[in-house]
Design an enzyme around this catalytic site. Structure first.
Site, short mmCIF file in Angstrom:
data_model
loop_
_atom_site.label_atom_id
_atom_site.label_comp_id
_atom_site.label_asym_id
_atom_site.label_seq_id
_atom_site.Cartn_x
_atom_site.Cartn_y
_atom_site.Cartn_z
N SER A 152 0.83 -1.20 0.00
CA SER A 152 0.00 0.00 0.00
C SER A 152 0.87 1.24 0.00
O SER A 152 1.77 1.38 0.83
CB SER A 152 -0.91 0.00 1.23
OG SER A 152 -1.61 1.22 1.34
N GLY A 154 3.37 2.42 -1.61
CA GLY A 154 4.82 2.36 -1.66
C GLY A 154 5.48 1.74 -0.45
O GLY A 154 6.72 1.76 -0.34
N GLU A 263 2.18 6.15 -13.69
CA GLU A 263 3.43 6.75 -13.23
C GLU A 263 4.56 6.49 -14.22
O GLU A 263 4.70 5.38 -14.75
CB GLU A 263 3.81 6.19 -11.87
CG GLU A 263 2.83 6.54 -10.75
CD GLU A 263 3.29 6.01 -9.41
OE1 GLU A 263 4.34 6.47 -8.91
OE2 GLU A 263 2.61 5.11 -8.87
N GLU A 275 4.56 2.43 -12.93
CA GLU A 275 3.45 1.71 -12.32
C GLU A 275 2.13 2.31 -12.77
O GLU A 275 2.09 3.37 -13.40
CB GLU A 275 3.54 1.75 -10.79
CG GLU A 275 4.72 1.00 -10.23
CD GLU A 275 4.76 0.99 -8.71
OE1 GLU A 275 5.67 0.36 -8.17
OE2 GLU A 275 3.88 1.60 -8.07
N ASP A 282 -2.86 8.95 -5.12
CA ASP A 282 -2.60 9.81 -3.97
C ASP A 282 -1.93 11.12 -4.38
O ASP A 282 -2.27 12.19 -3.87
CB ASP A 282 -1.79 9.09 -2.89
CG ASP A 282 -0.55 8.39 -3.41
OD1 ASP A 282 -0.18 8.57 -4.59
OD2 ASP A 282 0.08 7.65 -2.62
N THR A 283 -1.01 11.08 -5.34
CA THR A 283 -0.38 12.33 -5.78
C THR A 283 -1.38 13.27 -6.43
O THR A 283 -1.17 14.48 -6.49
CB THR A 283 0.76 12.05 -6.77
OG1 THR A 283 0.24 11.43 -7.95
CG2 THR A 283 1.82 11.14 -6.16
N ARG A 359 -0.73 9.00 6.70
CA ARG A 359 -1.26 10.27 6.22
C ARG A 359 -2.56 10.59 6.94
O ARG A 359 -3.53 9.85 6.86
CB ARG A 359 -1.53 10.20 4.71
CG ARG A 359 -0.32 10.42 3.84
CD ARG A 359 -0.73 10.77 2.41
NE ARG A 359 -1.59 9.79 1.80
CZ ARG A 359 -1.18 8.82 0.99
NH1 ARG A 359 0.10 8.69 0.70
NH2 ARG A 359 -2.04 7.98 0.46
#
Length: 390
Positions: A152, A154, A263, A275, A282-283, A359
């Protein structure tokens, strides 16, 4: 009350929360599912189910009970063979059961990209024990990157500069694996100039792209992102071509509508596939401020067969994460006024518990340039204080 669609969300973290809000704005009924109660998306949804997404029996029972129009995975660790059976029975899996199966594990999607579609990737090998890690590293060379095929955000990823670091990297990857397979990918470290996420939307009108998102990672997890990332027209065109190929393949002969986070590493004009996630990324939380239609809005529109703009623009913006530093189930916050006084905006996710590096929120900012927005967002994030217990 009449709803435009019934959506079952598998995984209810912060990305699921924002998606649920976007879907609700379009009149959808949302059932949020996760392994723990009061998850972020559950707090803004119509109904909730608490069970492990790896429990195939309970997953099937939940779908049977609610009869959703769309099943929308938000996490990787899901019993995907159940999704495949549901899709065969006529349930609309977003974007497709094939996409969920292939991207649940880094090995499957990497093999499709490199071997079936011929996309440029790093040199890589797989390993299921330490001896195979050593053999793989002998092929990729050093430095290399070792990470679980399923994890999850990274987690479990390490850069290894020499043989002495292999054992620790293997142990770290094993400790952070998800699912029920002990397997890692060992890949050549790309000395890239920068890395991007290209949000790619497959919808009833075709494929649309958001401006590229730059990001910085630590411990394999994103710390800040900004949009638009500076990138040559040639490199953008190459990334878009590769993204179109892989997203089209993942449709699996079905609609395959939705937003994908693709990515890439970029070195000069060379673009290298890294990937893919068949869902909001998330980014991409930077789009909460940078775009008129966020990545979550675009995902909801695409899924529901609603119009998606052919051209999507972004104003210079950035995001910076707000991280916990310990475990606690008694959390409170302060400093929001100071964080916002400098021009930043804050989104707290409402997670009921914390752990180190989890986070808990994100700071957002827009400015005249992405660099200025990054500075404002980082400053805002640093001013939010998390309090644990007494």
């Amino acid at each position: 009350m009449t709803f435009t669609a019934k959506i079952m969300l598998l995984g209810s973290g912060e990305l699921g929360r924002e998606f649920a809000i976007s879907a609700k704005r379009l009149g959808a009924y949302v059932i949020a599912c996760d392994a723990y109660d009061n998850a972020p998306a559950m707090q803004v949804s119509d109904a909730r189910e608490v069970f492990s997404m790896l429990d195939g029996e309970k997953l099937g029972e939940a779908v049977e009970r609610h009869q959703p129009d769309y099943v929308v995975p938000e996490i990787e660790a899901i019993r995907t063979e159940v999704l495949a059976r549901l899709e065969e029975d006529g349930v609309n899996i977003v974007p497709s059961a094939r996409a969920t199966q292939l991207t649940m594990n880094r090995d499957a999607i990497r093999d499709v990209a490199a071997q079936e579609l011929g996309l440029k990737t790093s040199t890589y090998r797989y390993a299921k024990n330490f001896e195979e890690v050593e053999a793989a590293a002998a092929i990729t060379g050093f430095p290399c990157v070792i990470k679980p095929v399923m994890s999850s955000s990274g987690k479990g990823q390490s850069k290894v500069d020499g043989e002495a670091g292999l054992a620790d990297a293997w142990d770290y990857a094993v400790a952070n694996m998800r699912g029920d397979r002990q397997r890692v990918i060992v890949e050549q470290f790309i000395d890239f100039d920068y890395e991007i996420t290209l949000l790619t939307v497959r919808h009833k009108g075709g494929i649309s792209f958001c401006p590229p998102i730059g990001h910085r990672q630590e411990r394999g997890d994103y710390q800040e992102s900004w949009q638009p990332a500076e990138m040559s027209d040639a490199a953008i065109a190459a990334a878009q071509e590769m993204a179109s190929k892989v997203v089209g393949d993942l449709a699996g002969g079905g609609r395959g509508w939705g937003l994908f986070g693709v990515e890439f590493f970029v070195k000069g004009e060379e673009v290298i596939f890294s990937e893919l996630s068949p869902r909001p990324h998330d980014t991409g939380m930077v789009t909460l401020l940078s775009q008129n239609l966020t990545e979550f809005d675009l995902h909801a529109r695409a899924i529901m067969g609603l119009p998606v703009p052919e051209t999507i623009r972004a104003r210079p913006s950035a995001s910076a994460v707000i991280l916990a530093d310990r475990e606690s189930d008694r959390i409170s916050y302060s400093g929001l006024d100071a964080a916002m006084a400098g021009g930043g905006d804050i989104r707290l996710f409402g997670k009921p518990t914390s752990r180190p590096y989890r986070r808990m929120g994100v700071a957002l900012a827009c400015a005249g340039s992405a660099d200025d927005a990054r500075r404002i967002a980082r400053d805002a994030a640093s001013k939010v204080q998390i309090h644990y217990g007494d």
